[in-house]
Design a protein around this motif. Sequence first.
Motif, mmCIF file in Angstrom:
data_model
loop_
_atom_site.group_PDB
_atom_site.id
_atom_site.type_symbol
_atom_site.label_atom_id
_atom_site.label_comp_id
_atom_site.label_asym_id
_atom_site.label_seq_id
_atom_site.Cartn_x
_atom_site.Cartn_y
_atom_site.Cartn_z
ATOM 1 N N THR A 457 0.832 -1.208 0.000
ATOM 2 C CA THR A 457 0.000 0.000 0.000
ATOM 3 C C THR A 457 0.864 1.255 0.000
ATOM 4 O OG1 THR A 457 -0.078 0.126 2.406
ATOM 5 C CG2 THR A 457 -1.753 -1.220 1.328
ATOM 6 N N GLU A 459 -0.057 3.888 1.746
ATOM 7 C CA GLU A 459 -0.223 4.393 3.108
ATOM 8 C C GLU A 459 -0.322 3.214 4.072
ATOM 9 O OE1 GLU A 459 0.006 7.498 3.551
ATOM 10 O OE2 GLU A 459 -0.357 8.283 1.529
ATOM 11 N N ARG A 475 4.640 -1.464 2.665
ATOM 12 C CA ARG A 475 4.477 -0.199 1.941
ATOM 13 C C ARG A 475 5.537 -0.100 0.852
ATOM 14 N NH1 ARG A 475 3.905 4.724 6.089
ATOM 15 N NH2 ARG A 475 3.580 5.790 4.095
#
Length: 513
Positions: A457, A459, A475
Amino acid sequence: MNGNTRNTRNVHNIETMGTTGNTGVAEVVRMRTLKAVPPGSVIVVGSGPTGLLLAGDLATAGVPVTLVEKRPHKISNLSRAFVLHARTLEQLDARGLADGLERKGQALDRIRLFGGLTVALDTLPSRFNQLLVIPQYEVEKALQRRAEDAGVRFVYETEVTGLSQDADGVILEVRGREGESGQLRAAYVVGTDGMRSAVRAAVGLSFPGKSVIRSVVLADVRLDEEPESVLTADAVGDAFAFIAPFGDGYYRVIGWHRGRDVPDSEPLELDEVKEIARLALGRDYGMRDARWMSRFHSDERQAPAYRVGRVFLAGDAAHVHTPAGGQGMNTGLQDAANLSWKLALVVNGHADTALLDTYQAERHPVGKSVLRSSGGIVRLAMAKRPWTLALRAGLTTFLNHVGPARRKAAGQITGIGYAYGAPRGSHRLTGTRVPDVALEIGRLYEALRGGRFVLITPEAYDDRQDRKDRLTVERWAGDRRTTVLVRPDGYVAWAAESADPAAIEAAVAAHVG
């Protein structure tokens, strides 16, 4: 659906077997009445590379696994496979094995297929932009150690004689080395037992195809002259020859002569091997001291289905083809990587059994493609008629000068070019292979270790459902904004250019459980 079940006089059950080593049925079974099928158990039949990777994956995921093998507890050095391609090395990297195997093998950055056709590998979009020359037995050693450490239970010198299944599970009829019979039971069975698969026969599946090359000769020899390349291969006129090192001073020689079409049982002398090498390669490199010689024939065959109820096929039990391009062992290992995480999710109660249908949908087309590509390579390599020679020359020129076509050929041979189908409306990345991308901490194929999904991701994302046993959240190392859920086999399960926590949770729940 019932298979061909063999009636036996002595009924044994292996539910509580925990012995590892050179054991037969009589030494590990306990005389017990068959009860309900133990939930979440799997039997893998065949301890070649495909079976070992699959069994190790399942055991790592907490699935009770029994591996049945008719041979004694000994890894043979008579294997025919000598090549690990990029996609397979990525799969082995996700299991922490690639670096160790690289130290034992020899890397090549290009493949010469025939004549002037060269496929460069150093531009592959992979951490492993190479081909690794390594004997199959070294791969088997690494996979067996992993399987043993994960708790796989081995039963050696035991062959499958029949099989039956119902809605609750599968019962295998087996026979040990002393002729004693028994029954093994599990929720699922996977046949990785080679071209003459007893599991495939037991479920009544045909194996359509034909023999493509007869009387291929194999010899393990010492050489007085070291070849110029790690892999030496060429075809001239009616002869083809291939030489690869074992790493212990011996070399595997594979040869074929169009005019020498004899049964596999015909005695083989070293002089015949040397003659074929001289015709194809221009010299025999001083071959001597053969420790093993044999003949075999090369078939092109594929089972029409890789799944029958609770029984699956993988590797050579599902497909066989010519050795051209070195794709055999690699395709089988990738079968196993595709099936293992799906079986683990289902037997551990995290996914519906419909997930298992995707194994056939994804891997059967790949097997068919490998049959076509390997068959095409060997036919062009052995071209003799003027029109086939002209076709080979034209194709060689085309691939050597047209970048996209050359890259496509490299992707197909190495396995990194394959993608799986995605549902209509999916993100363009869904079903595609993910390279070893950089993460905020580490890299993707390290994060895949342990057989987990990896959610990448832009975030931070908090997985509140406590799925740490099968999901790792990472991340991106850079500023990429796409959210990607990567399957345990390194393909995209779901992706979105922008997604809120609710959308991510819905996707994770749908795929991870």
